[in-house]
Design a protein around this motif. Sequence first.
Motif, PDB file in Angstrom:
ATOM      1  N   THR A  62       6.108  -7.173  -3.980  1.00 34.00           N
ATOM      2  CA  THR A  62       5.972  -7.695  -2.625  1.00 34.00           C
ATOM      3  C   THR A  62       4.607  -7.303  -2.076  1.00 34.00           C
ATOM      4  OG1 THR A  62       8.355  -7.416  -2.268  1.00 34.00           O
ATOM      5  CG2 THR A  62       6.973  -7.759  -0.324  1.00 34.00           C
ATOM      6  N   GLU A  63       3.779  -8.312  -1.825  1.00 36.25           N
ATOM      7  CA  GLU A  63       2.440  -8.081  -1.301  1.00 36.25           C
ATOM      8  C   GLU A  63       2.451  -8.044   0.223  1.00 36.25           C
ATOM      9  OE1 GLU A  63       1.977 -11.006  -4.855  1.00 36.25           O
ATOM     10  OE2 GLU A  63       3.302 -10.733  -3.127  1.00 36.25           O
ATOM     11  N   SER A  64       1.505  -7.292   0.776  1.00 37.18           N
ATOM     12  CA  SER A  64       1.299  -7.259   2.221  1.00 37.18           C
ATOM     13  C   SER A  64      -0.141  -6.899   2.497  1.00 37.18           C
ATOM     14  CB  SER A  64       2.237  -6.244   2.890  1.00 37.18           C
ATOM     15  OG  SER A  64       1.970  -4.937   2.417  1.00 37.18           O
ATOM     16  N   GLY A  65      -0.547  -7.077   3.750  1.00 41.89           N
ATOM     17  CA  GLY A  65      -1.884  -6.678   4.162  1.00 41.89           C
ATOM     18  C   GLY A  65      -2.872  -7.803   4.323  1.00 41.89           C
ATOM     19  N   GLY A  66      -2.473  -9.013   4.003  1.00 40.16           N
ATOM     20  CA  GLY A  66      -3.385 -10.134   4.180  1.00 40.16           C
ATOM     21  C   GLY A  66      -3.585 -10.476   5.642  1.00 40.16           C
ATOM     22  N   GLY A  67      -4.522 -11.368   5.913  1.00 38.50           N
ATOM     23  CA  GLY A  67      -4.780 -11.771   7.285  1.00 38.50           C
ATOM     24  C   GLY A  67      -6.118 -12.442   7.420  1.00 38.50           C
ATOM     25  N   LEU A  68      -6.554 -12.553   8.660  1.00 39.66           N
ATOM     26  CA  LEU A  68      -7.829 -13.181   9.000  1.00 39.66           C
ATOM     27  C   LEU A  68      -8.851 -12.094   9.307  1.00 39.66           C
ATOM     28  CD1 LEU A  68      -9.556 -15.677   9.778  1.00 39.66           C
ATOM     29  CD2 LEU A  68      -8.581 -15.479  12.082  1.00 39.66           C
ATOM     30  N   SER A  88      -1.565  -4.313  -0.182  1.00 42.63           N
ATOM     31  CA  SER A  88      -0.614  -3.423  -0.846  1.00 42.63           C
ATOM     32  C   SER A  88       0.387  -4.255  -1.628  1.00 42.63           C
ATOM     33  CB  SER A  88       0.131  -2.568   0.171  1.00 42.63           C
ATOM     34  OG  SER A  88      -0.753  -1.740   0.902  1.00 42.63           O
ATOM     35  N   CYS A  89       0.856  -3.696  -2.706  1.00 40.58           N
ATOM     36  CA  CYS A  89       1.888  -4.339  -3.527  1.00 40.58           C
ATOM     37  C   CYS A  89       2.985  -3.317  -3.757  1.00 40.58           C
ATOM     38  CB  CYS A  89       1.294  -4.818  -4.843  1.00 40.58           C
ATOM     39  SG  CYS A  89       2.518  -5.486  -6.012  1.00 40.58           S
ATOM     40  N   ALA A  90       4.118  -3.525  -3.117  1.00 37.15           N
ATOM     41  CA  ALA A  90       5.270  -2.639  -3.304  1.00 37.15           C
ATOM     42  C   ALA A  90       6.066  -3.116  -4.509  1.00 37.15           C
ATOM     43  CB  ALA A  90       6.141  -2.641  -2.063  1.00 37.15           C
TER      44      ALA A  90
END
Length: 125
Positions: free
Chosen positions: A5-11, A21-23
């Motif tokens: 599960t990836e997170s932290g993306g954005g503009l 991050s990849c959990a």
Amino acid sequence: QVQLTESGGGLVQAGGSLKLSCAISGNPWSSYAMGWFRQAPGKEREGVSCINMAGTTKHTDSVKGRFTISRDNAKSTVYLQMNSLKAEDTAAYYCAANVECFDSPDTWSSRDTSWGRGTWVTVSS
């Protein structure tokens, strides 16, 4: 089998930074080499950064000196620190488990690779 599960993306503005991050869940992920890939609109998916079980890293030429991949086995997490972002870094970024960190990013993934669902990074110029 592992779940990612990836997170932290954005503009972010050009020149800025983001940390993805990849959990990871499932076993035995700590014995896998891990990678980050990206796919921009209209383009094929490409390998960005790779880290093996010993912590040795490889990066595609376009991100060398700007991106850093790391892993924290205790936290079951892999990170991608992205600095000095450029508009051409805009893409969906995918975490991958069970890759091979060969010299060519084109050879990192295989049919045995597990993939996350991705997180979008948009860099405005």
